[in-house]
Design a protein around this motif. Structure first.
Motif, PDB file in Angstrom:
ATOM      1  N   GLY A  70      43.219  41.909  52.562  1.00 15.77           N
ATOM      2  CA  GLY A  70      42.458  40.758  52.093  1.00 15.77           C
ATOM      3  C   GLY A  70      41.339  41.111  51.140  1.00 15.77           C
ATOM      4  N   ASP A  79      37.015  37.772  45.618  1.00 14.93           N
ATOM      5  CA  ASP A  79      36.894  36.486  44.925  1.00 14.93           C
ATOM      6  C   ASP A  79      35.840  35.604  45.599  1.00 14.93           C
ATOM      7  N   GLU A  86      40.973  38.622  48.225  1.00 14.52           N
ATOM      8  CA  GLU A  86      40.450  37.340  48.688  1.00 14.52           C
ATOM      9  C   GLU A  86      38.949  37.417  48.935  1.00 14.52           C
TER      10      GLU A  86
END
Length: 240
Positions: free
Chosen positions: A62, A68, A65
Protein backbone atom coordinates in the motif's frame (compact mmCIF):
# COMPACT_ATOMS: atom_id res chain seq x y z
CA UNK A 1 15.13 15.70 1.40
CA UNK A 2 17.71 17.77 3.31
CA UNK A 3 16.90 18.83 6.85
CA UNK A 4 18.64 21.27 9.19
CA UNK A 5 21.62 19.83 11.12
CA UNK A 6 20.55 18.78 14.57
CA UNK A 7 16.93 18.62 13.50
CA UNK A 8 14.22 16.21 14.57
CA UNK A 9 12.74 13.46 12.44
CA UNK A 10 9.70 11.36 13.31
CA UNK A 11 8.97 7.77 12.36
CA UNK A 12 5.39 6.51 12.07
CA UNK A 13 5.02 2.72 11.77
CA UNK A 14 1.72 2.28 9.93
CA UNK A 15 2.00 -1.12 8.29
CA UNK A 16 -0.25 -3.00 10.74
CA UNK A 17 -3.67 -4.34 9.88
CA UNK A 18 -5.40 -3.34 13.13
CA UNK A 19 -7.45 -6.53 13.37
CA UNK A 20 -9.05 -5.52 16.68
CA UNK A 21 -10.85 -2.74 14.82
CA UNK A 22 -12.65 -5.37 12.79
CA UNK A 23 -12.66 -6.06 9.03
CA UNK A 24 -11.79 -3.26 6.67
CA UNK A 25 -8.87 -1.09 5.65
CA UNK A 26 -5.59 -1.09 7.62
CA UNK A 27 -6.00 0.74 10.91
CA UNK A 28 -3.99 3.78 9.86
CA UNK A 29 -6.36 4.32 6.94
CA UNK A 30 -9.56 4.20 8.99
CA UNK A 31 -11.17 7.60 9.52
CA UNK A 32 -11.91 9.97 12.37
CA UNK A 33 -14.37 12.67 11.29
CA UNK A 34 -13.82 11.65 7.67
CA UNK A 35 -10.04 12.09 7.90
CA UNK A 36 -7.72 9.04 7.90
CA UNK A 37 -6.10 8.25 11.24
CA UNK A 38 -2.67 8.47 9.63
CA UNK A 39 -3.34 12.00 8.37
CA UNK A 40 -4.33 13.10 11.87
CA UNK A 41 -1.14 11.58 13.31
CA UNK A 42 1.17 13.14 10.73
CA UNK A 43 -0.49 16.53 11.14
CA UNK A 44 0.10 16.38 14.90
CA UNK A 45 3.79 15.77 14.30
CA UNK A 46 4.44 18.42 11.67
CA UNK A 47 2.42 20.97 13.64
CA UNK A 48 5.49 20.99 15.89
CA UNK A 49 7.97 23.38 14.26
CA UNK A 50 10.95 21.31 15.40
CA UNK A 51 9.91 18.29 13.34
CA UNK A 52 11.50 18.66 9.92
CA UNK A 53 10.87 15.20 8.51
CA UNK A 54 8.30 12.44 8.99
CA UNK A 55 8.99 8.95 7.63
CA UNK A 56 5.94 6.70 7.40
CA UNK A 57 6.34 2.91 7.15
CA UNK A 58 3.37 1.80 5.06
CA UNK A 59 2.02 -1.67 4.26
CA UNK A 60 4.32 -3.06 1.54
CA UNK A 61 1.35 -3.45 -0.80
CA UNK A 62 0.00 0.00 0.00
CA UNK A 63 2.98 2.34 -0.38
CA UNK A 64 1.54 4.14 -3.41
CA UNK A 65 -1.84 4.58 -1.71
CA UNK A 66 -0.27 6.00 1.45
CA UNK A 67 2.07 8.23 -0.53
CA UNK A 68 -0.87 9.68 -2.48
CA UNK A 69 -2.78 10.20 0.78
CA UNK A 70 0.08 12.21 2.26
CA UNK A 71 0.95 14.25 -0.84
CA UNK A 72 -0.56 17.46 0.62
CA UNK A 73 2.21 17.48 3.24
CA UNK A 74 4.86 17.79 0.52
CA UNK A 75 8.48 16.76 0.98
CA UNK A 76 8.20 16.97 4.75
CA UNK A 77 6.72 13.45 4.65
CA UNK A 78 8.39 10.41 3.09
CA UNK A 79 6.85 6.95 2.73
CA UNK A 80 8.76 3.66 2.79
CA UNK A 81 7.62 0.04 2.75
CA UNK A 82 7.26 -1.35 6.25
CA UNK A 83 7.94 -4.87 7.46
CA UNK A 84 5.91 -7.73 8.86
CA UNK A 85 6.43 -6.56 12.47
CA UNK A 86 6.42 -3.18 14.17
CA UNK A 87 10.10 -3.49 15.06
CA UNK A 88 11.02 -4.21 11.44
CA UNK A 89 8.90 -1.30 10.19
CA UNK A 90 10.62 1.12 12.57
CA UNK A 91 14.05 -0.18 11.56
CA UNK A 92 13.26 0.25 7.85
CA UNK A 93 11.99 3.80 8.41
CA UNK A 94 15.03 4.59 10.55
CA UNK A 95 17.26 3.66 7.60
CA UNK A 96 15.61 6.52 5.69
CA UNK A 97 16.36 9.15 8.36
CA UNK A 98 19.42 11.24 7.50
CA UNK A 99 22.28 11.13 10.00
CA UNK A 100 22.03 14.88 10.62
CA UNK A 101 18.69 14.32 12.36
CA UNK A 102 20.15 13.70 15.79
CA UNK A 103 16.75 13.41 17.52
CA UNK A 104 14.27 10.79 16.30
CA UNK A 105 10.71 10.30 17.48
CA UNK A 106 8.74 7.09 17.06
CA UNK A 107 5.00 7.67 17.06
CA UNK A 108 2.07 5.27 16.79
CA UNK A 109 -0.24 6.23 13.94
CA UNK A 110 -3.09 5.00 16.13
CA UNK A 111 -2.42 7.82 18.63
CA UNK A 112 -3.96 10.10 16.05
CA UNK A 113 -5.09 12.95 18.31
CA UNK A 114 -1.84 13.44 20.23
CA UNK A 115 -1.52 17.17 20.96
CA UNK A 116 1.45 18.88 19.26
CA UNK A 117 2.43 20.26 22.68
CA UNK A 118 3.25 16.72 23.80
CA UNK A 119 5.44 16.23 20.72
CA UNK A 120 7.31 19.41 21.62
CA UNK A 121 7.74 18.32 25.24
CA UNK A 122 9.34 15.03 24.20
CA UNK A 123 11.76 16.78 21.84
CA UNK A 124 12.72 19.33 24.47
CA UNK A 125 13.46 16.58 27.00
CA UNK A 126 15.82 14.84 24.58
CA UNK A 127 17.43 18.14 23.59
CA UNK A 128 17.99 18.89 27.29
CA UNK A 129 20.17 15.81 27.67
CA UNK A 130 17.97 12.70 28.00
CA UNK A 131 18.95 9.98 25.54
CA UNK A 132 15.53 8.34 25.64
CA UNK A 133 12.22 9.87 26.73
CA UNK A 134 8.67 8.50 26.91
CA UNK A 135 5.38 10.19 27.86
CA UNK A 136 3.42 8.29 30.51
CA UNK A 137 0.20 8.45 32.52
CA UNK A 138 -0.49 6.99 35.99
CA UNK A 139 -2.46 3.74 35.92
CA UNK A 140 -5.98 4.49 37.13
CA UNK A 141 -7.43 0.98 37.33
CA UNK A 142 -6.76 -1.59 40.02
CA UNK A 143 -4.34 -4.15 38.57
CA UNK A 144 -4.55 -7.89 39.30
CA UNK A 145 -2.04 -10.61 38.47
CA UNK A 146 -3.63 -13.91 37.42
CA UNK A 147 -2.43 -17.47 37.02
CA UNK A 148 -1.37 -19.07 33.73
CA UNK A 149 -4.92 -20.19 33.00
CA UNK A 150 -6.23 -16.65 33.42
CA UNK A 151 -8.99 -17.80 35.71
CA UNK A 152 -7.71 -16.99 39.21
CA UNK A 153 -6.17 -13.92 40.84
CA UNK A 154 -2.71 -14.48 42.30
CA UNK A 155 -2.01 -10.95 43.56
CA UNK A 156 -3.14 -7.35 43.60
CA UNK A 157 -0.35 -5.28 42.06
CA UNK A 158 0.79 -2.03 43.66
CA UNK A 159 -0.01 0.49 40.95
CA UNK A 160 1.80 3.43 42.56
CA UNK A 161 4.93 2.78 40.51
CA UNK A 162 3.12 1.71 37.31
CA UNK A 163 2.69 3.95 34.29
CA UNK A 164 0.87 3.55 30.97
CA UNK A 165 3.21 4.43 28.11
CA UNK A 166 2.29 6.66 25.17
CA UNK A 167 4.02 8.03 22.10
CA UNK A 168 5.82 9.85 20.61
CA UNK A 169 8.89 8.35 22.22
CA UNK A 170 12.05 10.36 21.68
CA UNK A 171 15.64 9.20 21.25
CA UNK A 172 19.08 10.27 20.22
CA UNK A 173 19.36 8.83 16.73
CA UNK A 174 22.58 6.95 17.43
CA UNK A 175 21.01 5.22 20.43
CA UNK A 176 17.88 4.19 18.52
CA UNK A 177 20.00 2.77 15.71
CA UNK A 178 22.02 0.76 18.22
CA UNK A 179 18.87 -0.47 19.98
CA UNK A 180 17.31 -1.78 16.78
CA UNK A 181 20.58 -3.31 15.59
CA UNK A 182 20.73 -5.31 18.81
CA UNK A 183 17.05 -6.34 18.85
CA UNK A 184 16.80 -10.06 19.52
CA UNK A 185 13.03 -10.24 19.20
CA UNK A 186 10.91 -8.83 16.40
CA UNK A 187 7.71 -8.82 18.43
CA UNK A 188 8.54 -5.74 20.53
CA UNK A 189 5.77 -3.16 20.80
CA UNK A 190 7.87 -0.49 22.46
CA UNK A 191 11.10 1.11 21.25
CA UNK A 192 11.97 2.21 24.77
CA UNK A 193 12.01 -1.47 25.70
CA UNK A 194 14.83 -2.04 23.24
CA UNK A 195 16.79 0.79 24.83
CA UNK A 196 16.17 -0.59 28.32
CA UNK A 197 17.77 -3.88 27.27
CA UNK A 198 20.95 -1.94 26.53
CA UNK A 199 21.01 -0.73 30.13
CA UNK A 200 20.35 2.89 29.13
CA UNK A 201 18.03 4.89 31.43
CA UNK A 202 14.70 5.94 29.91
CA UNK A 203 13.28 9.20 31.27
CA UNK A 204 9.56 9.83 31.64
CA UNK A 205 7.51 12.99 31.20
CA UNK A 206 3.77 13.53 31.74
CA UNK A 207 1.62 12.22 28.91
CA UNK A 208 -1.77 13.48 27.78
CA UNK A 209 -5.21 11.88 27.93
CA UNK A 210 -5.87 12.75 24.27
CA UNK A 211 -2.85 10.72 23.18
CA UNK A 212 -4.80 7.50 23.63
CA UNK A 213 -4.41 4.66 21.15
CA UNK A 214 -7.23 3.83 18.73
CA UNK A 215 -7.38 0.05 18.96
CA UNK A 216 -11.05 -0.99 19.18
CA UNK A 217 -14.33 0.23 17.65
CA UNK A 218 -15.10 1.97 20.95
CA UNK A 219 -11.83 3.92 20.66
CA UNK A 220 -13.00 5.21 17.28
CA UNK A 221 -16.20 6.49 18.88
CA UNK A 222 -14.16 8.18 21.62
CA UNK A 223 -11.82 9.70 19.04
CA UNK A 224 -14.76 11.13 17.11
CA UNK A 225 -16.02 12.77 20.31
CA UNK A 226 -12.60 14.18 21.22
CA UNK A 227 -12.08 15.53 17.72
CA UNK A 228 -15.53 17.16 17.71
CA UNK A 229 -14.85 18.81 21.08
CA UNK A 230 -11.45 20.01 19.89
CA UNK A 231 -12.92 21.38 16.67
CA UNK A 232 -15.55 23.27 18.62
CA UNK A 233 -12.85 24.87 20.78
CA UNK A 234 -10.46 25.64 17.92
CA UNK A 235 -12.34 25.76 14.60
CA UNK A 236 -9.40 27.54 12.98
CA UNK A 237 -7.09 24.52 13.29
CA UNK A 238 -6.42 22.41 10.14
CA UNK A 239 -8.75 19.44 9.88
CA UNK A 240 -11.15 20.84 12.45
Amino acid sequence: MSTPPGGTAAIVPAAGRGERLGPGAPKALRSIAGIPILVHAVRSLISCERVGLVVVAAPPDGVSEVRDLLLPFGETVQVVAGGDTRQRSVALALDAVPEENDIVLVHDAARALTPPALVTAVIEAVAAGCEAVIPVLPVADTIKAVDSSGTNVTATVDRSSLRAVQTPQGFRRSLLVKAHASAISADTTDDAGLVERLGIPVAVIPGHTEAFKVTTPFDLILAEAVFAARAARHPEEPGA
